[in-house]
Write a protein that holds these residues in place. Structure first.
Motif, PDB file in Angstrom:
ATOM      1  N   ARG A  27      -0.243  24.715  39.941  1.00  0.00           N
ATOM      2  CA  ARG A  27      -1.446  25.079  39.175  1.00  0.00           C
ATOM      3  C   ARG A  27      -2.007  26.401  39.692  1.00  0.00           C
ATOM      4  N   PHE A  28      -1.875  26.584  41.015  1.00  0.00           N
ATOM      5  CA  PHE A  28      -2.422  27.797  41.631  1.00  0.00           C
ATOM      6  C   PHE A  28      -1.289  28.720  42.041  1.00  0.00           C
ATOM      7  N   LEU A  43      -1.777  28.294  49.712  1.00  0.00           N
ATOM      8  CA  LEU A  43      -1.598  27.853  48.326  1.00  0.00           C
ATOM      9  C   LEU A  43      -1.398  26.343  48.237  1.00  0.00           C
ATOM     10  N   ASP A  85      -6.700  20.035  45.010  1.00  0.00           N
ATOM     11  CA  ASP A  85      -7.017  19.958  43.591  1.00  0.00           C
ATOM     12  C   ASP A  85      -6.354  18.749  42.938  1.00  0.00           C
ATOM     13  N   ASP A 128     -10.517  29.268  44.873  1.00  0.00           N
ATOM     14  CA  ASP A 128     -10.263  27.833  44.979  1.00  0.00           C
ATOM     15  C   ASP A 128     -11.377  27.039  44.281  1.00  0.00           C
ATOM     16  N   ARG A 173      -8.958  33.015  47.664  1.00  0.00           N
ATOM     17  CA  ARG A 173      -7.809  32.450  48.354  1.00  0.00           C
ATOM     18  C   ARG A 173      -6.955  33.520  48.990  1.00  0.00           C
ATOM     19  N   GLU A 205      -3.663  23.577  46.294  1.00  0.00           N
ATOM     20  CA  GLU A 205      -3.004  22.790  45.245  1.00  0.00           C
ATOM     21  C   GLU A 205      -3.138  21.286  45.516  1.00  0.00           C
TER      22      GLU A 205
END
Ligand code: F6P
Length: 341
Positions: A232-233, A252, A259, A239, A245, A256
């Motif tokens: 997703r990122f 990362l 989340d 963030d 970030r 992720e």
């Protein structure tokens, strides 16, 4: 005999043990002269060096870093400097050059060797990815540092019910991630050798929390990559709290997982702490053996070769062979660790 020694590329615990060993074997046992070039190949190209006698290497066996200094040199720069290097070798009356280095250094050593310079290489890297040798010194020390960090992170992770994503070194290979992860009992290990599936990683960590566990430890090698388009990122952006970030797979992955799981996650980038400080006894012994055998090879006139550990023996391997490929983690090693993605 007159021998020149240099350390090139990223430093590594055990470099000083090799330098000391070369001087001891060459000066004490053979009556040779040894000089040390400063800051890697740069020292050879600029004829910047100092004499190394027993006093110069006193007390350095257990010291991290390199007393000679190190640098990375562009291959093109070195190619342009071959004639200069040849001239300095002749002017200084050198019978052998012992470069101690990793992948890049050994490629440079091979280049100079092909140009006719009397080279005996010694492999080094904390990454343990030189193909011709079973182990490189520095690796054991780095794994020890990473393992201690992982052990320590478990207690704070448990207190706060967090996921700790610990990024260890390893640009191309996952040796440090695998060994430290196995030694510390990490719950997931992510390596560069195969692009990882973020859904699978999320499931492993999520199942731990569902089973009532209070924390999870994920070890990720810095060179690990997700399957394209699966995260997703991506690099850049902010963030869930609007914080900027940082790039890097550890950061990362922490964003992720937080989340996706709704659990707090913290990235810990171990970085150069893995390269610093005193080498372990294992690394000192391996480094000392490499230094001893490099001097012996020089005396036998075995140039264009590099010292290597095969089983428990030190053998000489052609540089041409050593620079072909990197030693990646074989897939049967993943099965042993059980939790490599
Ligand atoms: O190759 C050894 C290594 O420590 C890698 O694991 C890492 O990616 C790299 O060197 C870091 O290099 P530098 O010291 O130039 O940042």
């Amino acid at each position: 005999m007159r021998i020149g020694v240099l350390t090139s590329g990223g430093d590594c615990p055990g470099l000083n043990a090799v330098i000391r060993s070369v001087v001891h074997r060459a000066v004490v046992d053979h009556g040779d002269e040894v000089i040390g070039f400063h800051d890697g190949w740069k020292g050879l190209l600029e004829a910047d060096y100092r004499k190394l006698d027993l006093d110069a290497v006193g007390g350095i066996l257990a010291r991290g870093g390199t007393i000679l200094g190190s640098s990375r040199v562009q291959p093109a720069h070195l190619r342009d400097g071959v004639e200069r290097a040849r001239g300095h070798v002749a002017d200084l009356g050198l019978d052998a050059i012992i470069p101690i280095g990793g992948e890049g250094t050994l490629k440079a050593a091979h280049l100079l060797s092909q140009a006719g310079l009397p080279i005996v290489g010694v492999p080094k890297t904390i990454d343990n990815d030189i193909a011709s040798t079973d182990v490189t010194f520095g690796f054991d020390t780095a794994v020890g540092v990473a393992t201690e960090a992982l052990d320590r992170l478990k207690t704070t992770a448990e207190s706060h019910q967090r996921v700790m994503v610990v990024e260890v070194m390893g640009r191309h290979t996952g040796w440090i991630a695998l060994h430290s992860g196995m030694a510390a009992g990490a719950h997931a290990i992510v390596v560069p050798e195969r692009p990882f599936d973020i859904d699978e990683l999320t499931a492993i960590v999520g199942e731990r929390f569902s089973a009532g566990k209070r924390f999870a430890i994920v070890v990720v090698a810095e060179g690990a990559k997700p399957r394209p388009g699966s995260m997703r990122f991506e690099e850049g952006g902010t963030d869930m709290y609007g914080h900027e970030r940082f790039a890097g797979i550890g950061n990362l992955l922490a964003v992720e997982l937080e989340d996706r799981l709704g659990k707090e996650a913290r990235p810990v980038i171990l970085g150069h702490v893995q390269r610093g400080g005193t080498p372990t006894a294992y690394d000192r012994v391996l480094a000392t053996r490499f230094g001893w055998h490099a001097v012996e090879a020089a005396h036998r006139g075995e140039f264009g070769m590099l010292t290597a550990l095969r089983g428990t023996d030190i053998v000489m391997v052609p540089l041409a062979e050593a620079v072909q490929t990197l030693k990646t983690v074989p897939s049967d090693r993943y099965a042993e660790a059980q939790n490599v993605l």
